[in-house]
Motif scaffolding. Structure first.
Motif, PDB file in Angstrom:
ATOM      1  N   VAL A  77      38.216  67.473  21.557  1.00 36.32           N
ATOM      2  CA  VAL A  77      38.392  68.027  20.214  1.00 36.32           C
ATOM      3  C   VAL A  77      37.549  67.241  19.212  1.00 36.32           C
ATOM      4  CG1 VAL A  77      40.046  68.421  18.344  1.00 36.32           C
ATOM      5  CG2 VAL A  77      40.686  68.959  20.697  1.00 36.32           C
ATOM      6  N   GLY A  78      37.479  65.926  19.387  1.00 29.48           N
ATOM      7  CA  GLY A  78      36.706  65.098  18.475  1.00 29.48           C
ATOM      8  C   GLY A  78      35.229  65.472  18.441  1.00 29.48           C
ATOM      9  N   VAL A  79      34.675  65.816  19.601  1.00 26.86           N
ATOM     10  CA  VAL A  79      33.279  66.256  19.648  1.00 26.86           C
ATOM     11  C   VAL A  79      33.108  67.542  18.850  1.00 26.86           C
ATOM     12  CG1 VAL A  79      31.448  67.119  21.149  1.00 26.86           C
ATOM     13  CG2 VAL A  79      32.761  65.113  21.836  1.00 26.86           C
ATOM     14  N   LEU A  80      34.032  68.480  19.037  1.00 30.24           N
ATOM     15  CA  LEU A  80      33.957  69.740  18.294  1.00 30.24           C
ATOM     16  C   LEU A  80      34.052  69.486  16.790  1.00 30.24           C
ATOM     17  CD1 LEU A  80      36.219  72.081  20.474  1.00 30.24           C
ATOM     18  CD2 LEU A  80      33.748  71.718  20.616  1.00 30.24           C
ATOM     19  N   MET A  81      34.961  68.588  16.401  1.00 26.05           N
ATOM     20  CA  MET A  81      35.125  68.268  14.980  1.00 26.05           C
ATOM     21  C   MET A  81      33.848  67.659  14.412  1.00 26.05           C
ATOM     22  SD  MET A  81      39.006  66.750  14.757  1.00 26.05           S
ATOM     23  CE  MET A  81      38.875  66.477  12.989  1.00 26.05           C
ATOM     24  N   ALA A  82      33.216  66.782  15.186  1.00 30.03           N
ATOM     25  CA  ALA A  82      31.988  66.144  14.713  1.00 30.03           C
ATOM     26  C   ALA A  82      30.877  67.175  14.503  1.00 30.03           C
ATOM     27  CB  ALA A  82      31.543  65.072  15.712  1.00 30.03           C
TER      28      ALA A  82
END
Length: 292
Positions: free
Chosen positions: A226-231
């Protein structure tokens, strides 16, 4: 009269002489075959030598993260297929020599391409799955050549029939693990700050795409995914959605739904940015300037 220490380990009822291929129907039976047992180190060694897989304790015999009860072992795989994955080399390691319970050659081992597994038995079980993962990550950090994917709380470890074996019979204190976790977290925070500073303001999408190719979407933690998508959302807005879909490998519509749940104005706190992506990619061997 002293008695041998005992440990909480789940052992499969099946004795295997080969790895089960992905998609094989037998996986269902194997996943539900683990009995929670209290064993000595020699009990566990005998089960491994006879080909029985082992895992952490789970409810209802079913090996799944949601069923986790306790973990009192941590295992590390050494698959470099050179001298670093041999029993003599691992036995000579100071940490393993002091705290290791056993080392054995795995099913994939050959004399030409050696592979081995080191098993640590803890003096106290870890009761929270998140803490078990953290403990595994700390030991992986300590041993840079170990397989970094082997850290989840429900992992099943194959036994290895008639393998080469080195019985060390030591116990790893949980306090030592806690100290390692503290060192691991402090080092990680320093490295994260360094990378964030290095990559501040960097928006070259070609280099981001190259970094993403190094990150296996299905082999990282969900919060990292999810963090990659948020970035990507924060940096590129909707223009980054095709890149996210291509990398994220989600079910139909999953990434689009997650994307729409992010703030329209992006992650304004700056807590998750491209630095997080590059840091994660570096964990899997990516280096800056080596665009494929």
């Amino acid at each position: 009269m002293t008695t041998d220490p005992t440990f909480k380990v789940a052992i499969s009822r099946y004795a295997l002489d080969r790895k089960i291929p992905p998609g094989d129907p037998f996986w269902h039976d194997l996943t539900g075959s683990y009995d929670n047992r209290i064993v000595t180190s020699y009990d566990l060694a005998g089960a491994i030598w006879n080909g029985h897989p082992f895992a952490t304790w789970h409810r209802n015999h079913w090996r799944d993260a949601s069923n986790y009860e306790a973990g009192q072992h941590i295992a590390l795989d050494f698959d470099t297929e050179d001298h670093r994955s041999t029993l003599p080399e691992l036995t000579a390691d100071k940490f393993i020599a002091k705290h290791g319970a056993m080392i054995y050659t795995t099913m994939s081992h050959t004399p030409e391409a050696p592979r081995a597994r080191a098993v640590f038995l803890l003096d106290t079980p870890i009761l929270q799955p998140a803490n078990y993962v953290l403990a595994s990550q700390a030991l992986l950090w300590l041993f840079g050549t170990a397989d970094r994917q082997c850290k989840d709380s429900c992992r099943g470890w194959y036994g290895s029939k008639s393998c080469d074996f080195e019985m060390l019979d030591h116990v790893l204190p949980l306090e030592t693990v806690k100290h390692l976790i503290q060192q691991y977290q402090q080092t990680g925070q320093r490295e994260k700050r360094r990378v964030m500073t290095t990559w501040a303001g960097h928006t070259d999408q070609a280099e981001v795409a190259d970094a993403l190719r190094k990150i296996p979407a299905w082999s990282i933690e969900y919060d990292e995914w999810v963090g990659v998508l948020m970035a990507l959302h924060r940096e590129y807005g909707d223009a980054g959605l095709p890149l996210a879909v291509q990398w994220g490998d989600g079910a139909d519509g999953e990434i689009e739904r997650k994307w729409r749940s992010f703030r329209p104005t992006g992650n304004t706190t700056g807590a998750v940015g491209l630095g997080s992506v590059f840091l994660l990619a570096q964990r899997f061997g990516w280096t800056r300037g080596a665009i494929n």
